[in-house]
Design an enzyme around this catalytic site. Structure first.
Site, short mmCIF file in Angstrom:
data_model
loop_
_atom_site.label_atom_id
_atom_site.label_comp_id
_atom_site.label_asym_id
_atom_site.label_seq_id
_atom_site.Cartn_x
_atom_site.Cartn_y
_atom_site.Cartn_z
N ARG A 104 0.86 -1.19 0.00
CA ARG A 104 0.00 0.00 0.00
C ARG A 104 0.89 1.24 0.00
O ARG A 104 1.72 1.41 0.88
CB ARG A 104 -0.88 -0.01 1.25
CG ARG A 104 -1.63 1.29 1.50
CD ARG A 104 -2.43 1.22 2.81
NE ARG A 104 -3.22 2.41 3.03
CZ ARG A 104 -2.98 3.31 3.98
NH1 ARG A 104 -1.99 3.14 4.84
NH2 ARG A 104 -3.75 4.37 4.11
N HIS A 148 -2.89 10.95 0.95
CA HIS A 148 -2.32 10.73 2.28
C HIS A 148 -1.68 12.06 2.73
O HIS A 148 -0.48 12.15 2.93
CB HIS A 148 -1.32 9.57 2.24
CG HIS A 148 -1.03 8.94 3.58
ND1 HIS A 148 -1.15 7.58 3.83
CD2 HIS A 148 -0.62 9.47 4.76
CE1 HIS A 148 -0.81 7.32 5.08
NE2 HIS A 148 -0.49 8.44 5.67
N GLU A 193 -7.25 8.53 6.54
CA GLU A 193 -7.48 9.22 7.82
C GLU A 193 -7.94 10.68 7.69
O GLU A 193 -7.23 11.61 8.10
CB GLU A 193 -6.22 9.15 8.68
CG GLU A 193 -5.78 7.74 9.00
CD GLU A 193 -4.66 7.69 10.06
OE1 GLU A 193 -4.18 8.75 10.48
OE2 GLU A 193 -4.29 6.57 10.46
N ASN A 322 -6.93 1.86 10.23
CA ASN A 322 -5.61 2.12 10.80
C ASN A 322 -5.78 2.10 12.31
O ASN A 322 -6.46 2.97 12.87
CB ASN A 322 -5.07 3.48 10.36
CG ASN A 322 -4.77 3.53 8.87
OD1 ASN A 322 -4.86 2.50 8.17
ND2 ASN A 322 -4.40 4.68 8.38
N TYR A 324 -3.82 1.75 16.09
CA TYR A 324 -2.59 1.72 16.87
C TYR A 324 -2.83 1.52 18.36
O TYR A 324 -2.07 0.84 19.04
CB TYR A 324 -1.79 3.02 16.67
CG TYR A 324 -1.24 3.12 15.26
CD1 TYR A 324 -0.01 2.57 14.95
CD2 TYR A 324 -1.98 3.71 14.23
CE1 TYR A 324 0.49 2.61 13.65
CE2 TYR A 324 -1.48 3.76 12.94
CZ TYR A 324 -0.26 3.21 12.65
OH TYR A 324 0.23 3.23 11.37
N GLU A 388 -3.24 -0.15 8.30
CA GLU A 388 -2.06 0.21 9.10
C GLU A 388 -2.18 -0.37 10.50
O GLU A 388 -3.25 -0.28 11.12
CB GLU A 388 -1.91 1.74 9.26
CG GLU A 388 -1.52 2.47 8.02
CD GLU A 388 -1.33 3.97 8.26
OE1 GLU A 388 -1.04 4.37 9.41
OE2 GLU A 388 -1.49 4.72 7.29
C1 FCB Z 1 -1.01 7.12 10.79
C2 FCB Z 1 -0.61 7.65 9.45
C3 FCB Z 1 0.72 7.15 8.97
C4 FCB Z 1 1.73 7.05 10.09
C5 FCB Z 1 1.17 6.30 11.26
C6 FCB Z 1 2.13 6.10 12.40
O1 FCB Z 1 -1.87 8.05 11.39
O2 FCB Z 1 -1.59 7.33 8.49
O3 FCB Z 1 1.14 7.99 7.93
O4 FCB Z 1 2.18 8.31 10.45
O5 FCB Z 1 0.02 6.95 11.73
#
Ligand code: FCB
Length: 481
Positions: A104, A148, A193, A322, A324, A388
């Site tokens: 990607r 992006h 995002e 995405n 985290y 992500e």
């Molecule tokens: C996300 C972004 C990516 C990267 C990660 C850690 O928010 O899409 O570009 O910065 O975080």
């Protein structure tokens, strides 16, 4: 605001349900994924390409922002980054060696259309043309993201995303890219995002273009959604079969010792701003009432025109996720507003407790599982793809190795959570690790290392970390054990 201001969400209800993802499910057992599960890695143009002024590329808001003193740690910029623009062939060879099946990447709008409108720069498209061919030769499926965050600066000068016309400019750009790559690229993602682009870009000002007006942020969010819808219609008319929208999503939860009614309401409100503000218009064709109320208070509703919600919600095939970290909030009378979340006066964004990454983001794989289950229940019509997931740690090179046990454990835990979610019924089609390479982490510069491949920025040498070698085995086995 570190760690915060970025990703997060929630549905308190899900927290209860995440019992489904009991620890026993997550550790120590073999977790084999469905046939055809897509394994890959992700990057973004400004974070890796470099060559910022080459072959006719125009400036983007990130060029301007990163050159503005005090905006990016250490005054760093994406001028050179990983020099991927020149090294793409070697990078694709590396991906092939790691066994990746999908890659990607994003297209830099200012390479393709330096002014953001009008003339198309063929040399900019040539680069992506070569990249796609190289990927296909290596048997790696290209996943293109059209936006992006690197808006052409001339469009920002005309008002940026708070200006409705930017959404219409995005159609022309989409058409140009598709005309060049559409014969070889099957899966197209419109935006990455939009919450970050709108609220860190125009409300908190932590990201480019660095503006701090909540009303503009809500307008930007709406126009980003409109751009998504218009580009989706354009791509669909051109015959594209797989269209995606990628959102930063996460559970928004309350701390165990603060789960009263006011806390749950706080979590619900933040969930609205971060998750439902984008999910509902794009996938259900309406804004949630609680979100509209906040929008109205800050920006009025004049920018939401009749018929817009229909334009925003054409069918999409995939929701890119995405993830985290979860966001933890509690009710706290007197707490000042979090500038990235207009309307959150009286809500505290709790600092991370327990294990964190070097970004200070709490590590919670079960949040991914809960999120996938929630999405598959609430938006069952759309397939899910983790676009992500990954972690920054302070990696150290030892000889020709980079031992990164923390990252490896992070990825392993999240894959197990994803697998448990699939077993619980989530229609998850693939997983793309963030990131292939260490890269320019926006306002944090080059310090955070998110790659499974280490970059020595002095020499541009690439060195697969232990997690990359482990990931190759995961892909080979189609799972973890
Ligand atoms: C996300 C972004 C990516 C990267 C990660 C850690 O928010 O899409 O570009 O910065 O975080």
């Amino acid at each position: 605001m570190t760690g915060y201001g970025r990703r997060t969400i929630i549905d308190t209800d899900i927290r209860g349900r995440s019992g489904l993802l009991a620890q026993a499910d997550l550790h120590g057992q073999e977790a084999i994924f469905p046939d055809n599960f897509v394994w890959g890695a992700a990057t973004a143009a400004y974070q890796i390409e470099g060559a910022a002024a080459e072959d006719g590329r125009g400036p983007s808001i990130w060029d301007t922002f990163s050159r503005t003193p005090g905006k990016v740690a250490g005054g760093e910029t994406g001028d050179v980054a990983c020099d991927h623009y020149h090294r793409y062939a070697d990078d694709v060879a590396l991906m092939r060696d790691l066994g990746l099946r999908a890659y990607r990447f994003s297209i830099a709008w200012p390479r393709v259309q330096p002014d953001g409108q009008g003339a198309i720069n063929a040399r900019g498209l040539d680069f992506y043309d070569r990249l796609v061919d190289e990927l296909l030769r290596a048997d790696i499926t290209p996943y293109v993201t059209l936006y992006h965050w690197d808006l052409p600066q001339p469009l920002e000068d005309l008002g940026g995303w708070p200006n409705r016309d930017t959404a219409y400019r995005f159609i022309d750009y989409t058409r140009a890219v598709h005309a060049r790559l559409g014969d070889r690229v099957r899966t197209w993602t419109t935006l990455n995002e939009p919450w970050v682009a709108a609220f860190l870009g125009y409300a908190s000002g932590l990201y480019a273009p660095g503006r701090t007006d909540p009303a503009d942020a809500f307008r930007a969010a709406h126009h980003l959604l409109l751009a998504h819808g218009l580009a989706t219609a354009e791509l669909r008319a051109a015959g594209v079969e797989e269209i995606a929208l990628t959102l930063n999503l996460a559970p928004i939860i309350t701390p165990p010792d603060a789960a009263g009614e006011a806390d749950v309401a706080a979590a619900r409100l933040v969930d609205g701003l971060m998750n439902r503000q984008f999910l509902d218009p794009a996938l259900r064709g309406h804004y949630p009432e609680d979100v509209l109320e906040i929008v109205d208070r800050h920006a009025g509703l004049g920018h939401i025109r009749d018929g817009d919600l229909r334009l925003i919600s054409p069918r999409v095939d995939l929701l890119g996720i995405n993830y985290y970290s979860p966001t933890v909030v509690s009710a706290h009378p007197g707490e000042p507003v979090n500038p990235a979340f207009p309307g959150t006066e009286g809500i505290r964004f709790e600092p991370a407790t327990g294990p964190t990454t070097s970004m200070g983001w709490r590590i919670d794989p079960s949040g991914l599982g809960a999120l996938l289950i929630r999405l598959s229940r609430e938006y069952p019509q759309v397939g899910l793809l983790v676009t992500e997931n990954g972690a920054a740690f302070d990696d150290v090179v030892e000889g020709d190795r980079v031992p990164d046990p923390d990252r490896l454990a992070y990825l392993d835990g999240h894959l197990r959570a994803a697998h448990a979610a699939i077993r619980a019924g989530a229609d998850l089609r693939g997983y793309l690790v963030w990131s292939l390479l260490d890269n320019f982490e926006w306002s944090e510069g080059y310090r955070p290392r998110f790659g499974i491949v280490y970059i020595d920025y002095e020499t541009q040498r690439r060195l697969p970390k232990d997690s990359a070698l482990w990931y190759r085995e995961v892909i080979r086995r189609n799972g973890v054990r």
